[in-house]
Design a protein around this motif. Structure first.
Motif, PDB file in Angstrom:
ATOM      1  N   HIS A 185       0.867  -1.184   0.000  1.00  0.00           N
ATOM      2  CA  HIS A 185       0.000   0.000   0.000  1.00  0.00           C
ATOM      3  C   HIS A 185       0.904   1.235   0.000  1.00  0.00           C
ATOM      4  CE1 HIS A 185      -2.592   3.203   1.442  1.00  0.00           C
ATOM      5  NE2 HIS A 185      -3.650   2.418   1.450  1.00  0.00           N
ATOM      6  N   PRO A 186       1.304   1.699  -1.202  1.00  0.00           N
ATOM      7  CA  PRO A 186       2.149   2.894  -1.251  1.00  0.00           C
ATOM      8  C   PRO A 186       1.277   4.137  -1.352  1.00  0.00           C
ATOM      9  CG  PRO A 186       2.036   1.881  -3.413  1.00  0.00           C
ATOM     10  CD  PRO A 186       1.033   1.176  -2.538  1.00  0.00           C
ATOM     11  N   SER A 187       1.908   5.291  -1.320  1.00  0.00           N
ATOM     12  CA  SER A 187       1.170   6.522  -1.575  1.00  0.00           C
ATOM     13  C   SER A 187       0.603   6.436  -2.994  1.00  0.00           C
ATOM     14  CB  SER A 187       2.132   7.703  -1.449  1.00  0.00           C
ATOM     15  OG  SER A 187       1.622   8.800  -2.156  1.00  0.00           O
ATOM     16  N   PRO A 188      -0.623   6.920  -3.213  1.00  0.00           N
ATOM     17  CA  PRO A 188      -1.223   6.805  -4.552  1.00  0.00           C
ATOM     18  C   PRO A 188      -0.380   7.497  -5.625  1.00  0.00           C
ATOM     19  CG  PRO A 188      -2.819   7.636  -2.952  1.00  0.00           C
ATOM     20  CD  PRO A 188      -1.513   7.583  -2.246  1.00  0.00           C
ATOM     21  N   SER A 189       0.430   8.474  -5.225  1.00  0.00           N
ATOM     22  CA  SER A 189       1.217   9.216  -6.224  1.00  0.00           C
ATOM     23  C   SER A 189       2.522   8.494  -6.579  1.00  0.00           C
ATOM     24  CB  SER A 189       1.539  10.609  -5.691  1.00  0.00           C
ATOM     25  OG  SER A 189       2.284  10.486  -4.507  1.00  0.00           O
ATOM     26  N   PHE A 190       2.818   7.406  -5.898  1.00  0.00           N
ATOM     27  CA  PHE A 190       4.060   6.666  -6.173  1.00  0.00           C
ATOM     28  C   PHE A 190       4.032   6.075  -7.579  1.00  0.00           C
ATOM     29  CE2 PHE A 190       6.003   2.283  -5.839  1.00  0.00           C
ATOM     30  CZ  PHE A 190       7.293   2.705  -6.070  1.00  0.00           C
ATOM     31  N   ASN A 191       5.055   6.448  -8.373  1.00  0.00           N
ATOM     32  CA  ASN A 191       5.134   5.943  -9.753  1.00  0.00           C
ATOM     33  C   ASN A 191       6.062   4.730  -9.792  1.00  0.00           C
ATOM     34  OD1 ASN A 191       5.545   5.471 -12.455  1.00  0.00           O
ATOM     35  ND2 ASN A 191       5.574   7.642 -13.013  1.00  0.00           N
ATOM     36  N   GLU A 192       5.442   3.589  -9.878  1.00  0.00           N
ATOM     37  CA  GLU A 192       6.152   2.313  -9.806  1.00  0.00           C
ATOM     38  C   GLU A 192       7.173   2.131 -10.926  1.00  0.00           C
ATOM     39  OE1 GLU A 192       3.997  -1.828  -8.506  1.00  0.00           O
ATOM     40  OE2 GLU A 192       2.894  -0.290  -9.548  1.00  0.00           O
ATOM     41  N   THR A 193       6.819   2.664 -12.092  1.00  0.00           N
ATOM     42  CA  THR A 193       7.649   2.383 -13.261  1.00  0.00           C
ATOM     43  C   THR A 193       9.030   3.018 -13.149  1.00  0.00           C
ATOM     44  OG1 THR A 193       6.727   4.269 -14.421  1.00  0.00           O
ATOM     45  CG2 THR A 193       5.646   2.163 -14.766  1.00  0.00           C
ATOM     46  N   VAL A 194       9.147   4.052 -12.308  1.00  0.00           N
ATOM     47  CA  VAL A 194      10.440   4.714 -12.136  1.00  0.00           C
ATOM     48  C   VAL A 194      11.406   3.790 -11.392  1.00  0.00           C
ATOM     49  CG1 VAL A 194      11.589   6.734 -11.173  1.00  0.00           C
ATOM     50  CG2 VAL A 194       9.293   6.942 -12.116  1.00  0.00           C
ATOM     51  N   TYR A 195      10.848   3.014 -10.431  1.00  0.00           N
ATOM     52  CA  TYR A 195      11.677   2.083  -9.669  1.00  0.00           C
ATOM     53  C   TYR A 195      11.603   0.726 -10.318  1.00  0.00           C
ATOM     54  CZ  TYR A 195      11.639   5.623  -6.070  1.00  0.00           C
ATOM     55  OH  TYR A 195      11.790   6.788  -5.397  1.00  0.00           O
ATOM     56  N   ASN A 196      12.688   0.013 -10.240  1.00  0.00           N
ATOM     57  CA  ASN A 196      12.664  -1.341 -10.760  1.00  0.00           C
ATOM     58  C   ASN A 196      12.427  -2.273  -9.587  1.00  0.00           C
ATOM     59  OD1 ASN A 196      12.736  -3.078 -12.845  1.00  0.00           O
ATOM     60  ND2 ASN A 196      14.909  -2.845 -13.319  1.00  0.00           N
ATOM     61  N   GLN A 197      11.217  -2.236  -9.025  1.00  0.00           N
ATOM     62  CA  GLN A 197      10.905  -3.024  -7.842  1.00  0.00           C
ATOM     63  C   GLN A 197      11.087  -4.511  -8.144  1.00  0.00           C
ATOM     64  OE1 GLN A 197       8.960  -1.470  -4.523  1.00  0.00           O
ATOM     65  NE2 GLN A 197      10.814  -2.676  -4.401  1.00  0.00           N
ATOM     66  N   SER A 198      11.732  -5.199  -7.241  1.00  0.00           N
ATOM     67  CA  SER A 198      12.080  -6.595  -7.499  1.00  0.00           C
ATOM     68  C   SER A 198      10.837  -7.469  -7.674  1.00  0.00           C
ATOM     69  CB  SER A 198      12.950  -7.138  -6.378  1.00  0.00           C
ATOM     70  OG  SER A 198      12.328  -6.893  -5.150  1.00  0.00           O
ATOM     71  N   LEU A 199      11.101  -8.650  -8.198  1.00  0.00           N
ATOM     72  CA  LEU A 199      10.034  -9.501  -8.715  1.00  0.00           C
ATOM     73  C   LEU A 199       8.932  -9.848  -7.704  1.00  0.00           C
ATOM     74  CD1 LEU A 199      10.320  -9.932 -11.646  1.00  0.00           C
ATOM     75  CD2 LEU A 199      10.943 -12.319 -11.220  1.00  0.00           C
ATOM     76  N   VAL A 200       9.274 -10.174  -6.453  1.00  0.00           N
ATOM     77  CA  VAL A 200       8.228 -10.606  -5.527  1.00  0.00           C
ATOM     78  C   VAL A 200       7.224  -9.489  -5.231  1.00  0.00           C
ATOM     79  CG1 VAL A 200       9.446 -12.473  -4.347  1.00  0.00           C
ATOM     80  CG2 VAL A 200       9.655 -10.150  -3.480  1.00  0.00           C
ATOM     81  N   PHE A 201       7.650  -8.247  -5.398  1.00  0.00           N
ATOM     82  CA  PHE A 201       6.746  -7.133  -5.103  1.00  0.00           C
ATOM     83  C   PHE A 201       6.003  -6.659  -6.354  1.00  0.00           C
ATOM     84  CE2 PHE A 201      10.004  -6.998  -1.834  1.00  0.00           C
ATOM     85  CZ  PHE A 201       9.206  -7.041  -0.709  1.00  0.00           C
ATOM     86  N   HIS A 202       6.384  -7.237  -7.470  1.00  0.00           N
ATOM     87  CA  HIS A 202       5.795  -6.807  -8.725  1.00  0.00           C
ATOM     88  C   HIS A 202       4.325  -7.197  -8.795  1.00  0.00           C
ATOM     89  CE1 HIS A 202       5.977  -5.691 -12.974  1.00  0.00           C
ATOM     90  NE2 HIS A 202       6.988  -4.964 -12.543  1.00  0.00           N
ATOM     91  N   GLY A 203       3.458  -6.230  -9.134  1.00  0.00           N
ATOM     92  CA  GLY A 203       2.032  -6.525  -9.270  1.00  0.00           C
ATOM     93  C   GLY A 203       1.343  -6.765  -7.941  1.00  0.00           C
ATOM     94  N   ARG A 204       1.973  -6.406  -6.838  1.00  0.00           N
ATOM     95  CA  ARG A 204       1.370  -6.640  -5.518  1.00  0.00           C
ATOM     96  C   ARG A 204       0.823  -5.364  -4.899  1.00  0.00           C
ATOM     97  NH1 ARG A 204      -0.668 -10.690  -5.988  1.00  0.00           N
ATOM     98  NH2 ARG A 204      -1.235 -10.478  -3.800  1.00  0.00           N
ATOM     99  N   ARG A 205       0.796  -4.314  -5.680  1.00  0.00           N
ATOM    100  CA  ARG A 205       0.263  -3.047  -5.201  1.00  0.00           C
ATOM    101  C   ARG A 205      -1.259  -3.108  -5.164  1.00  0.00           C
ATOM    102  NH1 ARG A 205       2.103   2.718  -7.766  1.00  0.00           N
ATOM    103  NH2 ARG A 205       0.697   4.031  -6.556  1.00  0.00           N
TER     104      ARG A 205
END
Ligand SMILES: *[C@@H]1O[C@H](CO)[C@@H](O)[C@H](O)[C@H]1NC(C)=O
Ligand SMILES: *[C@@H]1O[C@H](CO)[C@@H](O)[C@H](O)[C@H]1NC(C)=O
Ligand SMILES: *[C@@H]1O[C@H](CO)[C@@H](O)[C@H](O)[C@H]1NC(C)=O
Ligand SMILES: *[C@@H]1O[C@H](CO)[C@@H](O)[C@H](O)[C@H]1NC(C)=O
Ligand SMILES: *[C@@H]1O[C@H](CO)[C@@H](O)[C@H](O)[C@H]1NC(C)=O
Ligand SMILES: *[C@@H]1O[C@H](CO)[C@@H](O)[C@H](O)[C@H]1NC(C)=O
Ligand SMILES: *[C@@H]1O[C@H](CO)[C@@H](O)[C@H](O)[C@H]1NC(C)=O
Length: 422
Positions: A185-205
């Motif tokens: 649950h990040p801030s709604p303004s957080f732009n995921e695409t800027v960070y290369n969040q690792s695989l286990v967290f991918h699509g878990r927003r």
């Protein structure tokens, strides 16, 4: 004469009697006519209503479903749960409800209804909050499942942006697929695409909303995370974490500790003074009394039973929204107070998340790579004693905070080996 008057009075009394009878008769006649008129009127009204209602139904009905009721037959279609759409919430609009209920054509009668029910929605779904919380509050009355279910731990990350220590968590989760679920649950303004969040967290927003420290939006976010995690029936334990949290043991140890625990871990203390009882608002009485006011860290570890009760709570949360404002720091009081009033029997009143308040101030100590040594980590892992399932143990904390990206190098150097990841 006497006789005559007697006869006359008898005659007049007969006459009066007769007149009275006549009045009564008249009255009944009028009453009869009136009710008859009323009946006709009512029948007409109903007929017209019935007619227009049926007319609407017929108008929108699929002709291929020739189960049409006869024109004057009052018809209430069965509610088909297989196709609840947003329009069915509109209770005033009979027409629209009927349309939805009269279209069972898409329903696959041979499909397994259970499969449908157990299907896990995407983390980023399109339910609104009312829909989400209602669905999350569903709980079976039969506890033994008629299918095989591997219980999972839901790791719920309440963050501003990315999960800062993702590389460490990645190593922690590796090889334990199927035993955990992740929700972010990040801030709604957080732009995921800027960070290369690792695989286990991918699509878990999950669908998130803005959170302000110490305000009721924080509780809302916690409840939102719980509600989303509850959508997966195999999630049996729920852990709230921040982006500054680290695990102190390997996955197997943490999983076993949580699953085998007979208690929930919501920290709850009765603290006098400025940071405790002073934050209580007398207007919360009688639902919440001063003696019931509790304080504790927001980072909890609970089971499914308690999670369902928390997302279903209305009275206590409304009380907090009404009377617990900024200085009250609601996230430190809502769950501790609610749990201590209603679910204290199985609560340990402690949290499994280690934190260092020794430096004082509004925020706990934050550690960097130079603080992270084997001795330090061992102290967090085994440095205190507490009770676990009725026995004394020195494993009292499974998680710790606060660590930032500055601590990542140190953690990656020592933690995986010390904690025997894999
Ligand atoms: C519900 O009905 C609509 C049309 O009325 C259809 O498009 C949709 O696929 C249905 N959904 C389900 C889950 O059957
Ligand atoms: C039902 O919906 C229709 C179309 O949106 C609208 O015109 C009508 O007023 C609604 N009826 C009621 C009772 O709300
Ligand atoms: C009700 O049904 C009418 C006719 O099908 C449709 O135009 C209208 O959008 C529906 N109303 C709602 C609220 O869905
Ligand atoms: C109905 O569901 C079953 C099982 O999921 C599937 O095999 C079948 O193809 C479905 N039939 C239709 C018409 O969708
Ligand atoms: C997120 O960042 C990327 C890359 O800078 C940009 O293309 C995209 O439009 C941003 N998305 C949003 C929703 O701001
Ligand atoms: C970023 O993500 C892409 C694809 O998701 C991956 O191929 C790449 O290795 C990642 N880069 C880093 C630095 O993690
Ligand atoms: C936790 O707190 C509640 C309420 O203050 C109390 O009744 C209960 O005994 C405590 N439980 C433990 C294990 O200390």
């Amino acid at each position: 004469m006497e006789n005559n008057t007697d006869q006359r009075s008898i005659a007049s009394s007969y006459f009066n009697f007769f007149k009275a009878q006549l009045h009564l008769l008249n009255f009944f006649t009028y009453a009869l006519i009136f009710s008859f008129g009323l009946l006709i009127g009512m029948t007409l009204t109903f007929c017209v209503k019935d007619f227009s209602f049926n007319f609407q139904i017929q108008n929108f009905q699929d002709p291929s479903l020739s189960l049409n009721p006869p024109p004057h037959f009052s018809y209430s279609p069965p509610i088909l749960l297989s196709n609840i759409s947003k329009t069915s919430y509109d209770h005033d609009n009979q027409t629209n409800i009927s349309i939805k209920q009269n279209c069972p054509a898409t329903h696959n009668l041979t499909s397994n209804g259970l499969e449908e029910l157990l299907k896990i929605p995407k983390a980023m779904h399109d339910m609104n909050e009312d829909e989400l919380f209602w669905r999350a509050s569903l709980a079976p009355m039969i506890h033994k499942t008629p299918f095989k279910q591997t219980p999972k731990v839901a790791f719920m990350f309440l963050t501003k942006g990315p999960v800062l220590l993702a590389p460490l968590w990645e190593k922690f989760f590796k090889g334990n697929e199927g035993l955990y679920s992740i929700y972010v649950h990040p801030s709604p303004s957080f732009n995921e695409t800027v960070y290369n969040q690792s695989l286990v967290f991918h699509g878990r927003r999950i669908p998130s909303k803005k959170v302000k420290w110490g305000e009721n939006s924080m509780i809302e976010a916690e409840r939102r995370l719980l509600a989303n995690a509850l959508l997966d029936f195999s999630n049996q334990r729920f852990v709230l974490l921040s982006e500054h949290c680290i695990p102190l043991f390997n996955f197997f140890t943490i999983y076993t500790y949580l699953m085998k625990s007979k208690q929930t871990f919501v920290e709850a203390n009765d603290i006098p003074g400025r940071v405790g009882r002073v934050r209580y608002n007398r207007r919360m009485c009688p639902l919440i009394q001063l003696s019931q006011w509790r304080k504790g860290a927001q980072w909890f570890q609970i089971d499914r039973y308690l999670a369902v009760r928390i997302v279903s709570d209305k009275p206590y949360f409304s009380m907090f929204k009404k009377y617990c404002h900024p200085r009250c720091i609601s996230d430190e009081h809502y769950l501790p107070t609610l749990v201590s009033i209603k679910f204290w029997k199985r609560n340990s009143n402690r949290t499994l998340t280690w934190v260092d308040w020794s430096k004082g101030g509004a925020h706990p100590a934050k550690f960097s790579s130079k603080d992270v040594t084997i001795d330090f980590l061992e102290r967090l892992r085994f440095g205190s004693t507490c009770e676990y399932n009725g026995k004394t143990t020195n494993v009292c904390h499974l998680f710790a905070r606060k660590f930032g990206t500055q601590a990542l190098d140190g953690l990656l150097t020592f933690a995986p080996k010390l904690m025997q990841f894999n």
